[in-house]
Each structure stands twice: as C-alpha cells, then as structure tokens.
Scaffold this motif. Structure first.
Motif, PDB file in Angstrom:
ATOM      1  N   VAL A 114      12.265   7.566  10.741  1.00  0.00           N
ATOM      2  CA  VAL A 114      11.462   6.429  10.298  1.00  0.00           C
ATOM      3  C   VAL A 114      10.118   6.407  11.020  1.00  0.00           C
ATOM      4  CG1 VAL A 114      11.350   3.912  10.250  1.00  0.00           C
ATOM      5  CG2 VAL A 114      13.461   5.067   9.609  1.00  0.00           C
ATOM      6  N   THR A 115      10.125   6.724  12.312  1.00  0.00           N
ATOM      7  CA  THR A 115       8.880   6.754  13.082  1.00  0.00           C
ATOM      8  C   THR A 115       7.936   7.824  12.555  1.00  0.00           C
ATOM      9  OG1 THR A 115      10.093   6.000  15.045  1.00  0.00           O
ATOM     10  CG2 THR A 115       7.920   6.945  15.396  1.00  0.00           C
ATOM     11  N   LYS A 116       8.476   9.004  12.221  1.00  0.00           N
ATOM     12  CA  LYS A 116       7.627  10.065  11.673  1.00  0.00           C
ATOM     13  C   LYS A 116       7.036   9.644  10.328  1.00  0.00           C
ATOM     14  CE  LYS A 116       9.976  13.973  13.896  1.00  0.00           C
ATOM     15  NZ  LYS A 116      10.769  15.215  13.673  1.00  0.00           N
ATOM     16  N   ALA A 117       7.841   8.990   9.500  1.00  0.00           N
ATOM     17  CA  ALA A 117       7.336   8.541   8.207  1.00  0.00           C
ATOM     18  C   ALA A 117       6.236   7.497   8.369  1.00  0.00           C
ATOM     19  CB  ALA A 117       8.481   7.989   7.366  1.00  0.00           C
ATOM     20  N   PRO A 126       2.087   5.181  -3.193  1.00  0.00           N
ATOM     21  CA  PRO A 126       2.769   6.396  -2.719  1.00  0.00           C
ATOM     22  C   PRO A 126       4.133   6.067  -2.124  1.00  0.00           C
ATOM     23  CG  PRO A 126       1.044   5.752  -1.179  1.00  0.00           C
ATOM     24  CD  PRO A 126       0.907   4.856  -2.378  1.00  0.00           C
ATOM     25  N   ILE A 127       5.077   6.971  -2.324  1.00  0.00           N
ATOM     26  CA  ILE A 127       6.446   6.789  -1.856  1.00  0.00           C
ATOM     27  C   ILE A 127       6.707   7.767  -0.712  1.00  0.00           C
ATOM     28  CG2 ILE A 127       8.887   6.841  -2.470  1.00  0.00           C
ATOM     29  CD1 ILE A 127       8.125   6.243  -5.324  1.00  0.00           C
ATOM     30  N   TYR A 128       7.153   7.246   0.417  1.00  0.00           N
ATOM     31  CA  TYR A 128       7.546   8.052   1.570  1.00  0.00           C
ATOM     32  C   TYR A 128       9.058   7.941   1.720  1.00  0.00           C
ATOM     33  CZ  TYR A 128       2.586   8.105   2.735  1.00  0.00           C
ATOM     34  OH  TYR A 128       1.230   8.274   2.697  1.00  0.00           O
ATOM     35  N   VAL A 129       9.729   9.088   1.770  1.00  0.00           N
ATOM     36  CA  VAL A 129      11.186   9.124   1.736  1.00  0.00           C
ATOM     37  C   VAL A 129      11.705   9.740   3.028  1.00  0.00           C
ATOM     38  CG1 VAL A 129      13.209   9.985   0.505  1.00  0.00           C
ATOM     39  CG2 VAL A 129      11.182   9.332  -0.771  1.00  0.00           C
ATOM     40  N   HIS A 185       0.819  -1.209   0.000  1.00  0.00           N
ATOM     41  CA  HIS A 185       0.000   0.000   0.000  1.00  0.00           C
ATOM     42  C   HIS A 185       0.853   1.259   0.000  1.00  0.00           C
ATOM     43  CE1 HIS A 185      -3.039  -2.811   2.045  1.00  0.00           C
ATOM     44  NE2 HIS A 185      -3.491  -2.574   0.825  1.00  0.00           N
ATOM     45  N   ALA A 186       2.108   1.136   0.436  1.00  0.00           N
ATOM     46  CA  ALA A 186       3.008   2.290   0.487  1.00  0.00           C
ATOM     47  C   ALA A 186       4.436   1.790   0.400  1.00  0.00           C
ATOM     48  CB  ALA A 186       2.798   3.101   1.768  1.00  0.00           C
ATOM     49  N   LEU A 187       5.329   2.689  -0.016  1.00  0.00           N
ATOM     50  CA  LEU A 187       6.753   2.379  -0.135  1.00  0.00           C
ATOM     51  C   LEU A 187       7.527   3.347   0.734  1.00  0.00           C
ATOM     52  CD1 LEU A 187       8.671   1.460  -3.355  1.00  0.00           C
ATOM     53  CD2 LEU A 187       9.670   3.074  -1.753  1.00  0.00           C
ATOM     54  N   LEU A 188       8.327   2.792   1.655  1.00  0.00           N
ATOM     55  CA  LEU A 188       9.173   3.598   2.542  1.00  0.00           C
ATOM     56  C   LEU A 188      10.623   3.363   2.137  1.00  0.00           C
ATOM     57  CD1 LEU A 188       9.471   5.447   4.999  1.00  0.00           C
ATOM     58  CD2 LEU A 188       9.508   3.415   6.450  1.00  0.00           C
ATOM     59  N   ALA A 189      11.314   4.434   1.746  1.00  0.00           N
ATOM     60  CA  ALA A 189      12.652   4.278   1.188  1.00  0.00           C
ATOM     61  C   ALA A 189      13.587   5.339   1.728  1.00  0.00           C
ATOM     62  CB  ALA A 189      12.612   4.345  -0.339  1.00  0.00           C
ATOM     63  N   LEU A 190      14.855   5.036   1.652  1.00  0.00           N
ATOM     64  CA  LEU A 190      15.905   5.993   1.974  1.00  0.00           C
ATOM     65  C   LEU A 190      16.160   6.847   0.736  1.00  0.00           C
ATOM     66  CD1 LEU A 190      17.791   6.638   4.389  1.00  0.00           C
ATOM     67  CD2 LEU A 190      19.499   5.189   3.318  1.00  0.00           C
ATOM     68  N   GLN A 191      16.240   8.151   0.938  1.00  0.00           N
ATOM     69  CA  GLN A 191      16.310   9.063  -0.194  1.00  0.00           C
ATOM     70  C   GLN A 191      17.513   8.778  -1.090  1.00  0.00           C
ATOM     71  OE1 GLN A 191      16.441  13.156   0.945  1.00  0.00           O
ATOM     72  NE2 GLN A 191      16.112  13.931  -1.104  1.00  0.00           N
TER      73      GLN A 191
END
Length: 648
Positions: free
Chosen positions: A517-520, A505-508, A480-486
């Motif tokens: 990471v917690t905020k993201a 959606p991508i969260y960087v 449902h979402a992608l969490l990645a390092l910029q």
C-alpha cells in the motif's frame, strides 16, 4: 472539632502520639528533598497547609507552585544526584516518566527523547528507597502517591522481588477535552481509542470534571488503577465534583460498574481501560439503561476493536451473513459477508492520533457498517493549534474557538496557491518543511476500494506526508485516483466503469499489506506531482478552449441563426463546455439540440419558432433533411418580431 483546634496551637515540631498503624504519611516531602528549582514558601508549615487546602478544593485551578509540589513528590523517589540532574533539565515540566531498572542507568523520558540521569547503575537500595515512599502495590503491580496522579509500576522477578520501576508523571491538564466539548454537551456516549501514552486518561479526567462542574451532572468514575482520581482515599482535584469508586481487583471491574449504577444513581459513568469481555458486557448493559458512558480502550483505530473478539461488543459485534445469489450479484460481493450484529454500546468514537489531533466518528454504527462493507467511514479530524484554536480537516466542518468559548461551525473550503512552486517534490524537502509545503498545494483525493483506511493512513505516515497531502473520499467523482485490491476490483466492473467514465487512474495492489500500500501511495503521489507541474498551462488551455467555444456560438448566432434564420451545427465539445454554450444560446432567447454522433456530441442552434408541434414529433435528422430539400433559405413561415439584446 475541639481536638483539631488544639492541634493547631501546638508547636510546629510537636508530634501527637498516635499508634503506628494510623500515622499518616506526610502530604509533601521534606523541603530539602524538593528540586532546588522549585519555588518555596515562607515556612514549611504554611506550605503544607496550603497544599492541603488547594488539593482538597473541588475547584480545578491548581497554581503553578502546587503543580511543582506534585512533581517534586514524584522526584522525591529518586536519590539526590538523580533529582538534581532531572531538575536541571530544560524540559522539566514536560517530563513523561522515569525508568529505573536494576543494574542499568536510570532514564528520564522527555518529548525530545531519553535522558540519562546518572552514570551509575541502579542498585537494590535505590529501588527500596523509592518503593518505601509509595503505597502498596496491587495485584496489577501498580501503586501511586497519595492525592497525586502519578503512577508507579513495578517489574518483578520470578521470586516476586521488585527489580524495576516505571515512574509515570500524571497531570491534570485543563482544556485537554475542549475538542470534544460539543459531543460531551450533547450527551453522547464516547469511546476513546488510542495507544498507550497518547493522553486517553487525561482527556476522560477532564471530561469527567467538565460534566460534573460545568454541566452539573451526577458523574461516577470507576477507577480501575486510580489513574483518573489519583491514589489515596481522597480523589485529586482534577476530577472536580465527580465521585470516584475504586476497584479492589481488576477482575472485579465489571461488578463495580453494575454496583455504581444500582447503588449511586449516576447520570454519567466514566470508565478507564475496558479490556475484557465481561467489562464490555457490563458497559453494554449500562448503556441500555440510558446512562451516558465515557470510556477508553487500547487500540489505534476502530478496525482494531472490530477485530478484537473481546471488545467487538462495544461497536455492536460482528457476524457472518450468507447472501443469496441475486443479492450478492446486486452488491457485487461474495456470498459470505460480515455485518454488524446489533446496536453499538457507544454513540460516538474518538481515535486519539496525538495529544493535539483527534479523529472523530460521530456515528460509530455508521463507521462500523462502512468498514465491514469495504467503504470509507465519515471521519472528522480535529486539531488543536498552538494558539489554542481548534480546526477540522476538509473531511468535516471547520471548528474555530471563539473568545467566549462557544464553538462555531463553518463550511470547509479547499484552496490552492497558484504561486506555489510545483517543481519541488515533498520527498526532496526537509521533514520540517513537508507539512508547510502541502498546505499550499492541491490535495490528492483518493478513493479506496477493498483496502482499510487505517492501512492507507499508516502508509501516509511512513512517507512522512501531512494530512493535507492526501485526503480519502467516498465520492468517486471527486477522486483524483483509485486505490483498490486486485481481487476486489476484478469482481466489480461497476467501479471500473465509474473510474473510466471520470478518467480516474486505478492503482492496484495484490495484497493489503502495509508495504504494498505504501508503494502504491508513493507511485500515485509521484504521478500527481508530475501532473501538477503543468497545471498552470493546462488551466490556460482550458480557458482558451472555453473562449473559442463561446466565440464560435456567438458568431453563429449573430451571423447566421438570427439574420438568415438557419440552424447551425457547432463543433463537438466536452459536456462542460456544451453547458456553457447552451447558457449563451438561451441568453439570445434561442433553442438548441444535442446531436450525438458516433464518438462525440455537439450542439445545433435553432432559430426562433423554427419547429412546429407536428415537426417536433418527427425525427430530428429527417426534419433537417426536409428543411434542406426545400431549397429556400427562409423556409420557416414565421418571422422574427425583434432582435434580442446581445450580451456584452
């Protein structure tokens, strides 16, 4: 034998004359020193003999009064007032440890918190009273009570005098390793990882008993500090028929490991607390000889072992590899990467999250490879319910415990409760209701790139979310979402394209720190919650769109394609709805073509025998133009033999 029979006929208060050096310490404290809440037997002599018989038996089923006797022997180290305060506590049988520091009030630690057991500070006499009743402290400042699992740890001052004691309660809990029974039965070498106090020693003690008694294997325990088999020369009944080798010095543990293999021909070796490089090398040598290993190590996750230079050998070791330009471009990574150096010492790894929850890595080598490559390992989470049932999270198969003790595997099924109130955010609920609320919601599946799983799970724990709230997946199409390092996502356009194609959606985050990471995670969870509010209406819209598309295809077939034998172009639709329309068209025994426009795709329904073999070789658009230029509505030379049965 004659001497023993004669001793049994002596009066109870008669003591044979023995030299002071061999006078044994009493097995149980005086009856008056036991807590008043403990049950007592008829006579002191019978109680003592009963304790000897039960503790020496290889059968692991201690009665409740024997467990009370063992706990009473630990409480006997305390003065009378402290003993009374502890014994009156409602959580007496869940006592974890007693802390006695010189000049401070003593504390008893229970699952609910610390409990002050005396308003007076600890004196030198209190510490001397306790140390006089335990064995000698070894070089690691640990001692024990003979034939019990309790551990007494000392704190010394600069002169070597004891100024503090930590009296930790040891218990042999039957069934504590049932979550790992299938791995133990398969002969897998297990590495248990967890922070102090989470129950690693209790689990491997039960595994040793299970292997020795249930599976009839030759088990040898290398007991570093007598935590597994208890203090004294006779091991505790909790290890069953397994044998135990004591380690005289912690620095000699690696030598004792090799000695156990060479001298005693074991099939299984159980090791507690592998902590040095020499011990890791010895364990690796033993594994290469085909012996099953069961060991523990301090840490929280597998990543901790990978980053530990002393213990990385347990997971195969880590080395830096320089890739060529083409290979680095193909992988989408930098030229210098980390890879596993060799085979892992252990075949499976177990991360102990709590006393009732374990994280299983069935293939430790695959887990290490996935972590080093920046991916997500295949993890199986197992939980122990209060009803003594076992279950797994949707990351792996569900395990249920059958009445006969067998383990049954079932496929995990994700279900969502449409009746759940989607307008309440978990952050607005009480802490004890968050876990239950997430069980009835659609879980948020997250794909991580360049961020360790352990960091994400720590962020989830800080937000007080349940495991059902967020699930990590290695399939980007299910996320449902992608969490990645910029820095990582910029160098991999394939990941960006895959996320865009699946509308993810991508969260960087700029760094992989726990705070960012917690905020993201909080941001993507909030967005997911807002999306769930309209999930019912969205389902209705999707359903109406499907009905309209199928009705459009049916009307075109029944009013134009079959009667007039003319092709019909349908409206542009999504790929999923196009497949539904195509299924309906085939039920009418008709054919259809996908027509790709500049920005969309639609279907063209063709009547039966509309195209000849020669015409099929020509372009589809010019073919339709030729058909239209004939000016005849019945341009096809073929006739329809019969109408197909219309679907209901």
């Amino acid at each position: 034998m004659l001497l023993q029979l004669n001793l049994l006929h002596l009066p109870y208060n008669h003591q044979p004359s023995l030299p002071n050096s061999i006078i044994p310490k009493p097995l149980t404290p005086p009856i008056s020193s036991l807590p008043q809440s403990f049950p007592r037997t008829g006579s002191g002599r019978r109680a003592s003999l009963s304790a000897c018989h039960s503790l020496g038996s290889p059968v692991f089923s201690l009665p409740e009064d024997e467990l009370d006797v063992e706990l009473g022997r630990l409480l006997a180290l305390l003065p009378e007032e402290m003993r009374r305060r502890v014994s009156d506590h409602p959580e007496l049988h869940q006592l974890m440890e007693v802390v006695m520091d010189l000049g401070r009030k003593p504390l008893a630690r229970f699952p609910s918190g610390d409990f002050v057991i005396s308003e007076f500070p600890i004196t030198v006499q209190d510490i001397e009273h306790a140390t006089a009743q335990v064995g000698d402290f070894a070089i690691d400042n640990r001692a024990g009570i003979s034939r019990t699992l309790h551990r007494i740890s000392a704190i010394r001052n600069r002169k070597g005098a004891i100024i503090g004691l930590t009296c930790r309660v040891g218990r042999a809990i039957s069934g504590s390793a049932k979550l790992l029974q299938d791995l133990v039965q398969d002969g897998a070498s297990l590495l248990l990882i967890g922070p102090p106090g989470v129950g690693k020693t209790t689990i491997i003690r039960e595994i040793a008993r299970m292997l020795a008694n249930d599976y009839k294997k030759r088990v040898m325990i290398v007991d570093t500090s007598n935590e597994i088999g208890g203090d004294g020369d006779i091991p505790h009944a909790g290890i069953g028929s397994a044998r135990r080798m004591q380690v005289p010095n912690a620095d000699m543990q690696h030598k004792v490991l090799i000695e156990a293999v060479e001298n005693h021909m074991p099939q299984v070796i159980v090791i507690d607390e592998i902590g040095t490089k020499l011990e890791a090398m010895a364990a690796s040598t033993i594994a290469q000889r085909g012996i099953q290993l069961v060991a523990t190590a301090h840490g929280v996750t597998i990543e901790n072992l990978i980053m530990n230079p002393s213990l990385e050998m347990l997971v195969g070791g880590v080395q830096s590899v320089t890739l060529g330009d083409e290979e680095a471009s193909r992988r989408g990574v930098q030229k210098t990467v980390l890879e596993r150096k060799g085979p892992s010492t252990f075949s499976s790894g177990v991360e102990i999250i709590s006393k009732t929850q374990l994280r299983i890595h069935r293939s430790l080598e695959a887990t290490v490879d996935a972590i080093l490559s920046g991916g997500l390992p295949n993890v199986e989470v197992r939980k122990m319910k209060s009803q003594e049932q076992e279950e797994n999270s949707p990351k792996g198969p569900v395990i249920n415990s059958s009445p006969n003790g067998n383990v049954m595997y079932e496929d995990a099924v994700e279900q969502a409760d449409d009746q759940n109130d989607q307008n309440v955010s978990p952050s607005q609920l009480p802490n004890d209701m968050v876990e239950d609320s997430w069980e009835h919601k659609v879980p948020l599946r997250l794909f991580c790139y360049g961020i360790l799983e352990a960091t994400v799970m720590q962020g989830v724990n800080q937000l007080k979310m349940n495991d059902a709230a967020l699930q990590l997946t290695d399939n980007i199409s299910e996320a449902h979402a992608l969490l990645a390092l910029q820095a990582k996502i910029k160098k991999n356009p394939r990941i960006q394209a895959a996320a865009k194609s699946h509308d993810i959606p991508i969260y960087v985050t700029k760094t992989s720190s726990l705070e960012q990471v917690t905020k993201a995670i909080q941001a993507l969870v909030d967005d997911h919650e807002n999306g769930l509010k309209d999930s019912v209406s969205m389902d209705k819209i999707k359903l109406s769109e499907k009905i309209d598309a199928l009705e459009e295809a049916r009307m075109a077939i029944e009013h134009t394609v079959i009667p007039k034998r003319e092709p019909v172009d349908l409206l542009p639709r999504t790929s999923h709805i196009l497949s539904l329309q195509l299924d309906l068209i085939r039920k009418y025994q008709l054919e259809a073509r996908r027509i790709a426009g500049e920005s969309d795709v639609h279907l063209r329904i063709l009547p039966s025998h509309y195209m000849t073999d020669e015409e099929a070789k020509t372009d589809e658009i010019s073919e339709f133009d030729d058909f239209a230029s004939n000016g005849s509505a019945n341009g096809s030379p073929y006739s329809l033999d019969r109408l197909p049965l219309l679907p209901e």
